[in-house]
Enzyme design. Structure first.
Site, mmCIF file in Angstrom:
data_model
loop_
_atom_site.group_PDB
_atom_site.id
_atom_site.type_symbol
_atom_site.label_atom_id
_atom_site.label_comp_id
_atom_site.label_asym_id
_atom_site.label_seq_id
_atom_site.Cartn_x
_atom_site.Cartn_y
_atom_site.Cartn_z
ATOM 1 N N HIS A 143 -7.053 -17.502 37.728
ATOM 2 C CA HIS A 143 -5.775 -16.773 37.647
ATOM 3 C C HIS A 143 -5.849 -15.380 38.267
ATOM 4 O O HIS A 143 -4.965 -14.565 38.037
ATOM 5 C CB HIS A 143 -5.266 -16.689 36.194
ATOM 6 C CG HIS A 143 -4.896 -18.003 35.610
ATOM 7 N ND1 HIS A 143 -4.124 -18.135 34.468
ATOM 8 C CD2 HIS A 143 -5.180 -19.275 35.999
ATOM 9 C CE1 HIS A 143 -3.969 -19.420 34.190
ATOM 10 N NE2 HIS A 143 -4.610 -20.130 35.095
ATOM 11 N N ASN B 191 -8.236 -28.198 34.178
ATOM 12 C CA ASN B 191 -8.757 -28.497 32.842
ATOM 13 C C ASN B 191 -7.650 -28.598 31.789
ATOM 14 O O ASN B 191 -7.854 -29.162 30.723
ATOM 15 C CB ASN B 191 -9.796 -27.454 32.424
ATOM 16 C CG ASN B 191 -9.279 -26.035 32.518
ATOM 17 O OD1 ASN B 191 -8.781 -25.622 33.570
ATOM 18 N ND2 ASN B 191 -9.375 -25.284 31.442
ATOM 19 N N HIS B 192 -6.445 -28.068 32.096
ATOM 20 C CA HIS B 192 -5.321 -28.179 31.151
ATOM 21 C C HIS B 192 -4.416 -29.383 31.433
ATOM 22 O O HIS B 192 -3.319 -29.477 30.887
ATOM 23 C CB HIS B 192 -4.481 -26.900 31.185
ATOM 24 C CG HIS B 192 -5.188 -25.705 30.606
ATOM 25 N ND1 HIS B 192 -5.454 -25.586 29.256
ATOM 26 C CD2 HIS B 192 -5.712 -24.604 31.183
ATOM 27 C CE1 HIS B 192 -6.097 -24.446 29.035
ATOM 28 N NE2 HIS B 192 -6.268 -23.826 30.193
ATOM 29 N N GLU C 48 -1.032 -26.419 36.222
ATOM 30 C CA GLU C 48 -1.733 -26.826 34.991
ATOM 31 C C GLU C 48 -1.344 -25.999 33.773
ATOM 32 O O GLU C 48 -1.634 -26.387 32.650
ATOM 33 C CB GLU C 48 -3.258 -26.792 35.194
ATOM 34 C CG GLU C 48 -3.811 -25.377 35.306
ATOM 35 C CD GLU C 48 -5.215 -25.225 34.743
ATOM 36 O OE1 GLU C 48 -5.783 -26.183 34.248
ATOM 37 O OE2 GLU C 48 -5.726 -24.094 34.798
ATOM 38 N N HIS D 132 -10.877 -26.613 41.325
ATOM 39 C CA HIS D 132 -10.518 -25.899 40.108
ATOM 40 C C HIS D 132 -11.793 -25.561 39.350
ATOM 41 O O HIS D 132 -12.386 -26.412 38.687
ATOM 42 C CB HIS D 132 -9.610 -26.809 39.271
ATOM 43 C CG HIS D 132 -8.878 -26.087 38.201
ATOM 44 N ND1 HIS D 132 -7.751 -25.353 38.468
ATOM 45 C CD2 HIS D 132 -9.098 -25.971 36.880
ATOM 46 C CE1 HIS D 132 -7.310 -24.820 37.343
ATOM 47 N NE2 HIS D 132 -8.115 -25.170 36.362
HETATM 48 FE FE FE2 Z 1 -4.981 -22.225 35.091
HETATM 49 FE FE FE2 Z 2 -7.866 -24.043 34.590
#
Ligand code: FE2
Ligand code: FE2
Length: 284
Positions: free
Chosen positions: A180, A67-68, A39, A153
């Site tokens: 991350h 979300n990206h 992402e 996620h």
């Molecule tokens: Fe990410």
């Molecule tokens: Fe994310």
């Protein structure tokens, strides 16, 4: 069946390290399936078609997002052409692309992968729990899939753990992504589902979550948005987790972390082959 999941690829550094390594891992590590979350692969924000093709050519069986997913607007169009490129399944109805896919691996086994997004401190998505329930009702473990992996996620470890317990015994592996930061709570839950709160990222760890550290530090100090975030370009750590799935039950026997290069301690899952060849190739 051995499966590898690599956490969010961030920018050129993380992306290129993974593209360089995947053919070796596929050939030497006795892996039956490889899933990568990409992402943040395009400069830290989303994914484009060229990167999608490069990752599949390098050996990824399925790519997940988060979300990206649509930061690169071209993804709204090209995602329809890649059934193994997944965006979260609990986007509103009508969103381009798909959130789950059933792939047949080179060993003939059927792998169901789903990408689902959490809601705590996140976007207002549809219910992730009922989304997962619907997906596995349509394609249950053993009768229609030999293994099921769900990339959850999400931000909150509470939501991730609750989600994993909700699915325990019904899927092979619930892998958290998005923060991350790799967590050390990888384990097999009581009914046989492998779980980790977060797989971490593939990217430059001398950074803030893969982004060049100057601007994030300044924002915390000044509360003013200065420059745009840019992906950090130093040496990447490839970071993820591997699971060994029981061919009879579809549940997991073992889960172990993998980290190669860069800032984190070297970790090679004990049930994967090829470590000596890998170290020799790195040293040469
Ligand atoms: Fe990410
Ligand atoms: Fe994310």
């Amino acid at each position: 069946m051995n499966l590898l999941f690599l956490g969010d690829l961030v920018g050129r550094s993380g992306r290129q390290a993974v593209i360089d390594c995947l053919p070796f891992l596929k050939k030497h590590a006795r892996l039956d399936g490889i899933i990568v979350n990409a992402e943040n692969a395009a400069g830290g924000f989303g994914i484009n078609e060229a990167i999608t093709q490069e990752l599949f050519e390098a050996g990824a069986d399925v790519i997940t997002l988060g979300n990206h997913a649509f930061d690169q607007k071209e993804a709204l169009v090209f995602i329809e052409r890649y059934p193994e490129l997944l965006r979260p399944a609990n986007y509103p109805p009508g969103t381009p692309g798909r959130g789950n896919t059933l792939v047949t691996l080179h060993n003939g086994k059927r792998l169901l992968v789903a990408n689902i997004m959490g809601r705590v401190f996140m976007n207002a998505m549809d219910d992730p729990f009922r989304t997962a329930e619907r997906i596995i009702e349509e394609c249950p473990l053993r009768s229609q899939a030999d293994a099921i992996v769900i990339d959850f996620h999400a931000e909150a470890t509470s939501e991730k753990q609750a989600f994993a317990h909700f699915l325990d015994g019904k899927v092979s592996f619930v892998v958290g992504t998005h923060t991350h930061v790799p967590t050390s709570d990888y384990r097999i839950l009581s009914k046989g589902t492998a779980y980790i709160s977060d797989a971490g990222m593939c990217g430059d760890y001398d950074s803030v979550l893969g982004m060049d550290k100057e601007e994030p530090v300044q924002r915390f100090l000044s509360q003013i948005h200065g420059a745009r975030f840019g992906a950090a370009l130093g040496e990447a750590t490839i970071c993820g987790v591997a699971v060994q799935v029981d061919d009879k039950t579809g549940l997991s026997k073992t889960i172990e972390p993998l980290s190669l290069f860069g800032a984190l301690q070297h970790k090679w899952p004990s049930f994967l082959t090829g470590e000596q060849e890998f170290l020799a190739s790195v040293l040469n």
